[in-house]
Design an enzyme around this catalytic site. Structure first.
Site, short mmCIF file in Angstrom:
data_model
loop_
_atom_site.label_atom_id
_atom_site.label_comp_id
_atom_site.label_asym_id
_atom_site.label_seq_id
_atom_site.Cartn_x
_atom_site.Cartn_y
_atom_site.Cartn_z
CG ASP A 29 37.23 5.00 30.73
OD1 ASP A 29 36.58 4.04 30.26
OD2 ASP A 29 38.13 4.88 31.58
CD GLU A 78 10.99 16.41 37.67
OE1 GLU A 78 11.67 17.41 37.43
OE2 GLU A 78 11.30 15.55 38.52
CB CYS A 110 12.43 13.02 41.78
SG CYS A 110 13.36 13.37 40.30
CB THR A 151 21.70 11.21 34.94
OG1 THR A 151 21.58 12.61 34.68
CG2 THR A 151 23.08 10.94 35.47
CB SER A 200 21.88 18.01 42.45
OG SER A 200 22.55 17.11 41.60
CG HIS A 232 15.18 9.88 43.53
ND1 HIS A 232 14.53 9.56 42.36
CD2 HIS A 232 15.95 10.97 43.23
CE1 HIS A 232 14.85 10.42 41.42
NE2 HIS A 232 15.72 11.29 41.92
CG ASN A 274 16.14 10.41 37.06
OD1 ASN A 274 15.26 9.88 37.73
ND2 ASN A 274 16.66 11.57 37.40
CB SER A 307 15.84 18.77 42.51
OG SER A 307 16.91 17.89 42.41
P1 HMG Z 1 30.23 14.64 35.80
O1 HMG Z 1 30.88 15.88 36.29
O2 HMG Z 1 30.24 14.44 34.33
O3 HMG Z 1 30.90 13.34 36.39
O4 HMG Z 1 28.74 14.63 36.31
P2 HMG Z 1 32.05 13.20 37.50
O5 HMG Z 1 33.32 13.77 37.01
O6 HMG Z 1 31.52 13.67 38.82
O7 HMG Z 1 32.16 11.61 37.53
C1 HMG Z 1 31.09 10.83 37.96
C2 HMG Z 1 31.67 9.64 38.71
O8 HMG Z 1 32.38 8.81 37.79
C3 HMG Z 1 32.68 10.01 39.79
O9 HMG Z 1 32.50 9.09 40.86
C4 HMG Z 1 34.02 9.73 39.12
O10 HMG Z 1 35.08 9.45 40.04
C5 HMG Z 1 33.67 8.51 38.30
P3 HMG Z 1 32.15 9.65 42.33
O11 HMG Z 1 33.28 10.52 42.71
O12 HMG Z 1 30.86 10.44 42.19
O13 HMG Z 1 32.00 8.42 43.15
N1 HMG Z 1 34.57 8.28 37.15
C6 HMG Z 1 35.00 7.06 36.78
N2 HMG Z 1 34.78 5.84 37.30
C7 HMG Z 1 35.34 4.77 36.66
N3 HMG Z 1 36.14 4.89 35.56
C8 HMG Z 1 36.39 6.10 35.01
C9 HMG Z 1 35.79 7.25 35.64
N4 HMG Z 1 35.83 8.59 35.35
C10 HMG Z 1 35.05 9.19 36.29
N5 HMG Z 1 37.14 6.21 33.94
C11 HMG Z 1 26.70 14.20 37.45
C12 HMG Z 1 28.06 13.64 37.03
C13 HMG Z 1 25.92 13.14 38.19
C14 HMG Z 1 26.91 15.42 38.35
C15 HMG Z 1 25.92 14.62 36.15
O14 HMG Z 1 25.66 13.49 35.38
C16 HMG Z 1 24.63 15.34 36.44
O15 HMG Z 1 24.60 16.55 36.61
N6 HMG Z 1 23.47 14.61 36.48
C17 HMG Z 1 22.15 15.20 36.74
C18 HMG Z 1 21.97 15.58 38.21
C19 HMG Z 1 21.68 14.43 39.12
O16 HMG Z 1 21.29 13.35 38.70
N7 HMG Z 1 21.81 14.67 40.43
C20 HMG Z 1 21.50 13.65 41.42
C21 HMG Z 1 21.00 14.24 42.73
S1 HMG Z 1 19.61 15.34 42.46
C22 HMG Z 1 18.25 14.27 42.24
O17 HMG Z 1 18.34 13.11 42.48
C23 HMG Z 1 17.00 14.86 41.71
C24 HMG Z 1 16.75 14.62 40.23
O18 HMG Z 1 16.32 13.30 40.01
C25 HMG Z 1 15.72 15.63 39.69
C26 HMG Z 1 14.38 15.75 40.39
O19 HMG Z 1 14.25 15.73 41.61
O20 HMG Z 1 13.43 15.98 39.65
C27 HMG Z 1 17.98 14.83 39.39
#
Ligand code: HMG
Length: 388
Positions: A29, A78, A110, A151, A200, A232, A274, A307
């Site tokens: 969606d 990185e 990051c 992301t 994360s 961040h 990102n 991270s």
């Molecule tokens: P996912 O499992 O595909 O998504 O992964 P989800 O099921 O958790 O859904 C995401 C959000 O969308 C949720 O909201 C859902 O409710 C909502 P939340 O509960 O989080 O508030 N949702 C909807 N909203 C509106 N309409 C809809 C709908 N369906 C669902 N129809 C995840 C999401 C971010 C985990 C994934 O994309 C991922 O793994 N990303 C990479 C990791 C990341 O960015 N982590 C962030 C923290 S770590 C960090 O910041 C360091 C980093 O930058 C690296 C570094 O340091 O180098 C990553």
């Protein structure tokens, strides 16, 4: 003596995909990506750009006038291009910076650019006549059809750190927290990151809470000392989760103001995705360029997270006349002039982005109009070009 960010600039390559298109292609969606994740567009990084060229493109306009005074060049990344030689040396050469300088690369996911500006702060405090160039430059890659794909993104932010800065001065002491956490990592044999996504997210908020609580204690501060918080932003919703975790400390009026300032701080990030170590500073730039309510003397809180994991919370104060240096026209036109490409074109580019592992390849630079490009890899050496 105030020390802080004198100039700041941002670069991202000239192609992007829409998150609506990506959601449809992945049978999701679109509102999950647009609202749930909070991203509208994502920069696509062509083979002719890498961490070095993006950093040079971001730094060129702000380093020009300071070439002789910059004697510290710190490159946070990185997605570096060599396991030994630092990207900072390439950058120094491309920008024709003073060779009587220290130039090196820093890695902690990051967090790299934050380590860089904090080191620069200490250096400039000791040597007020000197300036430092600090960049955060990365390509965020998780892989096609992975939960992290929405992301991804990429780009670079460059900053000049000086005494008597035009934009923002550091204020008070930072608070930090580090711990061995396997939330996100990239083994040496991979060009894509591995991530425990939901874990994360939780660790990010946990580190924000820890550093924020310590910051308040150590600096005798409360939330009402802050005009805005910037985070961040691996994706926009992550920053919203961070902000929400402290909003109850503010009265209703401040809550409304902090949410409205956050909306200004996400405008660039939601169009780019990102950029790993540059993301916090892109958000800061977005706030500076887009908010209409900031005044000199206002205090801004910054949360940096890398991270693995390292967190840091610190504060900066807006300097007199900071608004004179708004570069939103330039950045808006860079973002507006990007070309939207289809998901299948993006997939082709993603799969051909092997420029960190192939040898003896020449790249077609004709559709990349950036000043600095990667033109060739020859005998395992990267050949960069500058076009006037
Ligand atoms: P996912 O499992 O595909 O998504 O992964 P989800 O099921 O958790 O859904 C995401 C959000 O969308 C949720 O909201 C859902 O409710 C909502 P939340 O509960 O989080 O508030 N949702 C909807 N909203 C509106 N309409 C809809 C709908 N369906 C669902 N129809 C995840 C999401 C971010 C985990 C994934 O994309 C991922 O793994 N990303 C990479 C990791 C990341 O960015 N982590 C962030 C923290 S770590 C960090 O910041 C360091 C980093 O930058 C690296 C570094 O340091 O180098 C990553």
């Amino acid at each position: 003596m105030p020390v802080g960010i004198d100039k700041i600039n941002f670069f991202t390559p000239n192609m992007y995909i829409s998150m609506n298109d990506l959601a449809l292609a992945r049978h999701e969606d679109p509102n999950k990506y647009l609202i749930g994740i909070g991203q509208k567009e994502q920069s696509v990084i062509p083979v002719t750009q890498d961490a070095v060229t993006m950093a040079a493109n971001a730094a060129y306009p702000i380093a020009l006038d300071d070439k002789d005074n910059i004697d510290l060049i710190i490159f946070g990344t990185e997605s570096g291009v060599d396991n030994s030689k630092s990207a900072a040396i390439y950058l120094q050469n491309l920008l024709k910076l003073n060779s009587n300088a220290r130039a090196f690369e820093i890695k902690q996911a990051c967090y790299g650019a934050t380590a860089g500006i904090q080191m620069a702060r200490e250096y400039v405090t000791l040597h007020p006549d000197k300036k430092a160039l600090v960049v955060g430059s990365d390509v965020a890659r998780y892989g096609l059809n992975t939960p992290g794909e929405v992301t991804q993104g990429g780009g670079a932010v460059a900053m000049i750190i000086s005494s008597h800065p035009k934009l923002l001065a550091f204020e008070g002491d930072s608070s930090f927290h580090s711990e061995d956490i396997m939330d996100f990592w990239r083994p040496l044999n991979k060009t894509e990151a591995l991530v425990d996504g939901h874990y994360s997210n939780n660790i990010y908020v946990d580190f924000f809470q820890k550093t924020w609580q310590n910051y308040k204690l150590n600096n005798n501060a409360t939330i009402s000392d802050f005009k805005a918080f910037v985070f961040h932003l691996p994706y926009v919703k992550m920053g919203i989760k961070g902000l929400r975790s402290i909003l109850q400390e503010a009265d209703d009026k401040l809550q409304t103001n902090l949410k409205s300032e956050f909306d200004f701080s996400k405008i660039y990030n939601e169009q780019v995705g990102n950029l790993y170590t540059g993301s916090l500073y892109l958000s800061l730039l977005s706030l500076l360029n887009n908010s209409k309510k900031l005044n000199s003397g206002d205090r801004i809180g910054l949360f940096s997270y890398g991270s693995g994991a390292q967190g840091e919370f610190f504060a900066m104060t807006l300097q007199p006349n900071f608004s004179k240096y708004n570069n939103s026209d330039l950045l808006n036109s860079m973002l507006k002039n990007r070309k939207q490409i289809s998901i299948s074109q993006y997939e082709g580019i993603f799969n051909s982005w092997t420029n960190s592992i192939n040898d003896n390849v020449q790249f077609d630079v004709s559709s990349d109009h950036a000043r600095f490009v990667l033109s060739e890899i020859k005998n395992n050496q990267r050949i960069y070009l500058e076009r006037g």
